[in-house]
Scaffold this motif. Structure first.
Motif, PDB file in Angstrom:
ATOM      1  N   VAL A   1      47.179 -72.648  51.844  1.00 42.73           N
ATOM      2  CA  VAL A   1      47.599 -73.260  50.575  1.00 42.73           C
ATOM      3  C   VAL A   1      48.612 -72.345  49.885  1.00 42.73           C
ATOM      4  O   VAL A   1      49.676 -72.795  49.448  1.00 42.73           O
ATOM      5  CB  VAL A   1      46.382 -73.506  49.651  1.00 42.73           C
ATOM      6  N   ASP A   2      48.278 -71.070  49.823  1.00 45.22           N
ATOM      7  CA  ASP A   2      49.190 -70.108  49.172  1.00 45.22           C
ATOM      8  C   ASP A   2      50.555 -70.094  49.864  1.00 45.22           C
ATOM      9  O   ASP A   2      51.595 -70.040  49.209  1.00 45.22           O
ATOM     10  CB  ASP A   2      48.583 -68.700  49.212  1.00 45.22           C
ATOM     11  N   LYS A   3      50.521 -70.152  51.203  1.00 45.70           N
ATOM     12  CA  LYS A   3      51.774 -70.110  51.963  1.00 45.70           C
ATOM     13  C   LYS A   3      52.644 -71.331  51.656  1.00 45.70           C
ATOM     14  O   LYS A   3      53.858 -71.218  51.471  1.00 45.70           O
ATOM     15  CB  LYS A   3      51.455 -70.056  53.466  1.00 45.70           C
ATOM     16  N   LEU A   4      51.994 -72.500  51.587  1.00 46.12           N
ATOM     17  CA  LEU A   4      52.760 -73.725  51.331  1.00 46.12           C
ATOM     18  C   LEU A   4      53.306 -73.748  49.903  1.00 46.12           C
ATOM     19  O   LEU A   4      54.448 -74.170  49.666  1.00 46.12           O
ATOM     20  CB  LEU A   4      51.893 -74.962  51.600  1.00 46.12           C
ATOM     21  N   ILE A   5      52.509 -73.279  48.967  1.00 44.72           N
ATOM     22  CA  ILE A   5      52.979 -73.234  47.569  1.00 44.72           C
ATOM     23  C   ILE A   5      54.169 -72.278  47.444  1.00 44.72           C
ATOM     24  O   ILE A   5      55.179 -72.593  46.798  1.00 44.72           O
ATOM     25  CB  ILE A   5      51.826 -72.808  46.628  1.00 44.72           C
ATOM     26  N   SER A   6      54.046 -71.146  48.095  1.00 45.50           N
ATOM     27  CA  SER A   6      55.131 -70.166  48.047  1.00 45.50           C
ATOM     28  C   SER A   6      56.411 -70.731  48.670  1.00 45.50           C
ATOM     29  O   SER A   6      57.507 -70.591  48.117  1.00 45.50           O
ATOM     30  CB  SER A   6      54.681 -68.894  48.773  1.00 45.50           C
ATOM     31  N   ALA A   7      56.261 -71.403  49.820  1.00 46.75           N
ATOM     32  CA  ALA A   7      57.429 -71.990  50.489  1.00 46.75           C
ATOM     33  C   ALA A   7      58.035 -73.120  49.655  1.00 46.75           C
ATOM     34  O   ALA A   7      59.257 -73.288  49.612  1.00 46.75           O
ATOM     35  CB  ALA A   7      57.028 -72.517  51.872  1.00 46.75           C
ATOM     36  N   THR A   8      57.172 -73.880  48.988  1.00 49.28           N
ATOM     37  CA  THR A   8      57.659 -74.974  48.143  1.00 49.28           C
ATOM     38  C   THR A   8      58.455 -74.415  46.976  1.00 49.28           C
ATOM     39  O   THR A   8      59.527 -74.927  46.626  1.00 49.28           O
ATOM     40  CB  THR A   8      56.475 -75.818  47.632  1.00 49.28           C
ATOM     41  N   SER A   9      57.934 -73.361  46.398  1.00 51.07           N
ATOM     42  CA  SER A   9      58.622 -72.731  45.277  1.00 51.07           C
ATOM     43  C   SER A   9      59.980 -72.182  45.720  1.00 51.07           C
ATOM     44  O   SER A   9      61.002 -72.392  45.059  1.00 51.07           O
ATOM     45  CB  SER A   9      57.739 -71.610  44.714  1.00 51.07           C
ATOM     46  N   SER A  10      59.994 -71.514  46.868  1.00 50.63           N
ATOM     47  CA  SER A  10      61.255 -70.950  47.382  1.00 50.63           C
ATOM     48  C   SER A  10      62.278 -72.035  47.676  1.00 50.63           C
ATOM     49  O   SER A  10      63.456 -71.900  47.341  1.00 50.63           O
ATOM     50  CB  SER A  10      61.000 -70.170  48.675  1.00 50.63           C
ATOM     51  N   ALA A  11      61.827 -73.115  48.329  1.00 53.14           N
ATOM     52  CA  ALA A  11      62.769 -74.150  48.763  1.00 53.14           C
ATOM     53  C   ALA A  11      63.317 -74.951  47.588  1.00 53.14           C
ATOM     54  O   ALA A  11      64.486 -75.319  47.577  1.00 53.14           O
ATOM     55  CB  ALA A  11      62.103 -75.072  49.783  1.00 53.14           C
ATOM     56  N   THR A  12      62.447 -75.241  46.620  1.00 52.75           N
ATOM     57  CA  THR A  12      62.845 -76.163  45.561  1.00 52.75           C
ATOM     58  C   THR A  12      63.291 -75.450  44.298  1.00 52.75           C
ATOM     59  O   THR A  12      63.876 -76.065  43.409  1.00 52.75           O
ATOM     60  CB  THR A  12      61.670 -77.088  45.182  1.00 52.75           C
ATOM     61  N   GLY A  13      62.971 -74.142  44.205  1.00 52.59           N
ATOM     62  CA  GLY A  13      63.322 -73.415  42.986  1.00 52.59           C
ATOM     63  C   GLY A  13      62.327 -73.620  41.858  1.00 52.59           C
ATOM     64  O   GLY A  13      62.504 -73.087  40.764  1.00 52.59           O
ATOM     65  N   ALA A  14      61.268 -74.394  42.124  1.00 49.67           N
ATOM     66  CA  ALA A  14      60.254 -74.613  41.082  1.00 49.67           C
ATOM     67  C   ALA A  14      59.370 -73.370  40.982  1.00 49.67           C
ATOM     68  O   ALA A  14      58.893 -72.874  42.006  1.00 49.67           O
ATOM     69  CB  ALA A  14      59.397 -75.825  41.421  1.00 49.67           C
ATOM     70  N   PRO A  15      59.149 -72.866  39.771  1.00 52.14           N
ATOM     71  CA  PRO A  15      58.253 -71.715  39.629  1.00 52.14           C
ATOM     72  C   PRO A  15      56.851 -72.073  40.145  1.00 52.14           C
ATOM     73  O   PRO A  15      56.431 -73.222  40.021  1.00 52.14           O
ATOM     74  CB  PRO A  15      58.210 -71.470  38.109  1.00 52.14           C
ATOM     75  N   GLU A  16      56.150 -71.096  40.720  1.00 52.26           N
ATOM     76  CA  GLU A  16      54.820 -71.397  41.266  1.00 52.26           C
ATOM     77  C   GLU A  16      53.879 -71.956  40.199  1.00 52.26           C
ATOM     78  O   GLU A  16      53.032 -72.806  40.496  1.00 52.26           O
ATOM     79  CB  GLU A  16      54.227 -70.144  41.932  1.00 52.26           C
ATOM     80  N   ASP A  17      54.033 -71.477  38.964  1.00 47.84           N
ATOM     81  CA  ASP A  17      53.189 -71.977  37.870  1.00 47.84           C
ATOM     82  C   ASP A  17      53.280 -73.499  37.737  1.00 47.84           C
ATOM     83  O   ASP A  17      52.298 -74.177  37.462  1.00 47.84           O
ATOM     84  CB  ASP A  17      53.634 -71.361  36.527  1.00 47.84           C
ATOM     85  N   SER A  18      54.508 -73.993  37.931  1.00 50.18           N
ATOM     86  CA  SER A  18      54.727 -75.425  37.739  1.00 50.18           C
ATOM     87  C   SER A  18      54.113 -76.238  38.874  1.00 50.18           C
ATOM     88  O   SER A  18      54.053 -77.461  38.813  1.00 50.18           O
ATOM     89  CB  SER A  18      56.230 -75.720  37.638  1.00 50.18           C
ATOM     90  N   LEU A  19      53.663 -75.556  39.933  1.00 52.71           N
ATOM     91  CA  LEU A  19      53.078 -76.233  41.081  1.00 52.71           C
ATOM     92  C   LEU A  19      51.549 -76.165  41.047  1.00 52.71           C
ATOM     93  O   LEU A  19      50.880 -76.460  42.051  1.00 52.71           O
ATOM     94  CB  LEU A  19      53.604 -75.612  42.381  1.00 52.71           C
ATOM     95  N   ALA A  20      50.998 -75.785  39.893  1.00 56.91           N
ATOM     96  CA  ALA A  20      49.543 -75.594  39.799  1.00 56.91           C
ATOM     97  C   ALA A  20      48.778 -76.876  40.120  1.00 56.91           C
ATOM     98  O   ALA A  20      47.729 -76.830  40.787  1.00 56.91           O
ATOM     99  CB  ALA A  20      49.181 -75.091  38.404  1.00 56.91           C
ATOM    100  N   GLY A  21      49.309 -78.004  39.672  1.00 60.28           N
ATOM    101  CA  GLY A  21      48.627 -79.277  39.947  1.00 60.28           C
ATOM    102  C   GLY A  21      48.573 -79.561  41.439  1.00 60.28           C
ATOM    103  O   GLY A  21      47.512 -79.928  41.980  1.00 60.28           O
ATOM    104  N   PHE A  22      49.704 -79.381  42.091  1.00 65.46           N
ATOM    105  CA  PHE A  22      49.796 -79.587  43.540  1.00 65.46           C
ATOM    106  C   PHE A  22      48.854 -78.614  44.253  1.00 65.46           C
ATOM    107  O   PHE A  22      48.122 -78.990  45.180  1.00 65.46           O
ATOM    108  CB  PHE A  22      51.252 -79.383  43.988  1.00 65.46           C
ATOM    109  N   LYS A  23      48.853 -77.381  43.777  1.00 63.79           N
ATOM    110  CA  LYS A  23      47.993 -76.364  44.393  1.00 63.79           C
ATOM    111  C   LYS A  23      46.515 -76.733  44.274  1.00 63.79           C
ATOM    112  O   LYS A  23      45.736 -76.551  45.215  1.00 63.79           O
ATOM    113  CB  LYS A  23      48.249 -74.989  43.739  1.00 63.79           C
TER     114      LYS A  23
END
Lengths: 213, 213
Positions: free
Chosen positions: B94-116
């Motif tokens: 999960v952490d790996k996918l969130i990190s990759a999503t943040s890197s690819a899309t430029g979205a801060p990891e915080d903003s991906l909390a719901g997805f996480k």
């Protein structure tokens, strides 16, 4: 442009469409193409332990949406495809495949006895639970083929595991048909407003997912 | 010719190749294309719980053939692809996918909390057994995509479930890599002598496998 380049371009173009353009329907030709793609899908032994339901009835789709966490695509995409597996795998399925093989190839059924033995041994060796998993995997081959074929043909799609399978089975009367829902794929044309269309694709680098030995 | 027609022609052209031309190897460009097709495959949540091993070492392929009922394709096809799943699905994934999503899309990891949260709930809700089946289904999406992309690009393939998974895992040292073999796909160029190339394809009629509701 080389075809390999065109395919990769299409795979980069596709995404799990969140918002479909409700004013645009796939043409009859496009729908026929998707159906034929599914029909031609590979499966282990060529068993084809599946059925693909194309749901167009709007009342039905409204009901199904309530069994799919209210996801809009279920109702708003041009078509909803419910990819189903057979409930059971039995000797009748072996007989059906042998008969179809004989018809298609012209080989007498007697000459297919060896193949029939292999199929029969495979089917009788599977518990019900293992048969279900095996059939579902075959359905996922069809899903993968569908997604890639659709993308290359410029048709948008969203594969969806997020739905209540028993709820779908009930609404669609699948038990009576000897079927069970496995996975959904909504297809149509993306809405210009779907922000996910332009979001960067998230894929791990080649070095993470491919190794040459 | 319309692209939909070209794709259906390719799906009719393909077959589970039994005999490959041992004198013909896929080009580097073709192999790169297959790798990139697999890398770009869809998976649920975009989880990519897989790894694809391209086996070219001839000694290794000889050994693997003995774990695959001596089927010739394992040794003779241009390339042997072993499609693998991760052994486990954990919060690290999960952490790996969130990190990759943040890197690819430029979205801060915080903003991906719901997805996480969704991902974490999904992963923690799966038993080991269910996680294995789920990962294997995702691998089958990649297989379906691979078969259709290869066919459209004129590359022959034979998907194969008939092999000893523990035997492959051992020979390839997959346990140490946190992987398990799921399914094989041999790829290359068909031999002119393969009688299955011209055998009629056996598929049930559309009315048997598709229903519009």
């Amino acid at each position: 442009m080389a075809e390999t380049h065109e395919i990769l371009k299409a795979l980069n173009w596709r995404y799990a469409t969140k918002q479909f353009d409700t004013s645009k329907k796939l043409s009859d030709g496009q729908v026929s193409f998707l159906k034929e793609t599914l029909r031609l899908s590979a499966s282990s032994f060529g068993f084809q332990p599946w059925k693909f339901l194309f749901i167009t009835d709007s009342e039905l789709r409204k009901r199904l949406r309530t069994k799919a966490f209210n996801q809009t695509q279920v109702e708003e995409a041009s078509h909803l495809i419910v990819l189903c597996r057979q409930e059971k795998l039995t000797s009748a399925d072996v007989d059906k495949l042998i008969s179809a093989t004989s018809s298609a190839t012209g080989a007498p059924e007697d000459s297919l006895a060896g193949f029939k033995n292999v199929l029969s041994g495979f089917v009788s060796g599977l518990s019900q639970e293992k048969a279900e998993v095996w059939c579902e995997k075959q359905v996922y081959i069809a899903l993968g083929s569908l997604l890639t074929a659709a993308a290359r043909a410029g048709i948008d799609a969203c594969p969806m595991e997020g739905f209540e399978r028993p709820g779908f089975d009930e609404v669609l009367g699948l038990e009576k048909k000897g079927l069970r829902s496995v996975v959904l794929c909504t297809v149509g044309i993306r809405s210009e407003g779907d922000k996910y269309a332009t979001r960067a694709k998230v894929r791990y680098p080649l070095a993470d997912v491919v190794e040459t030995i």
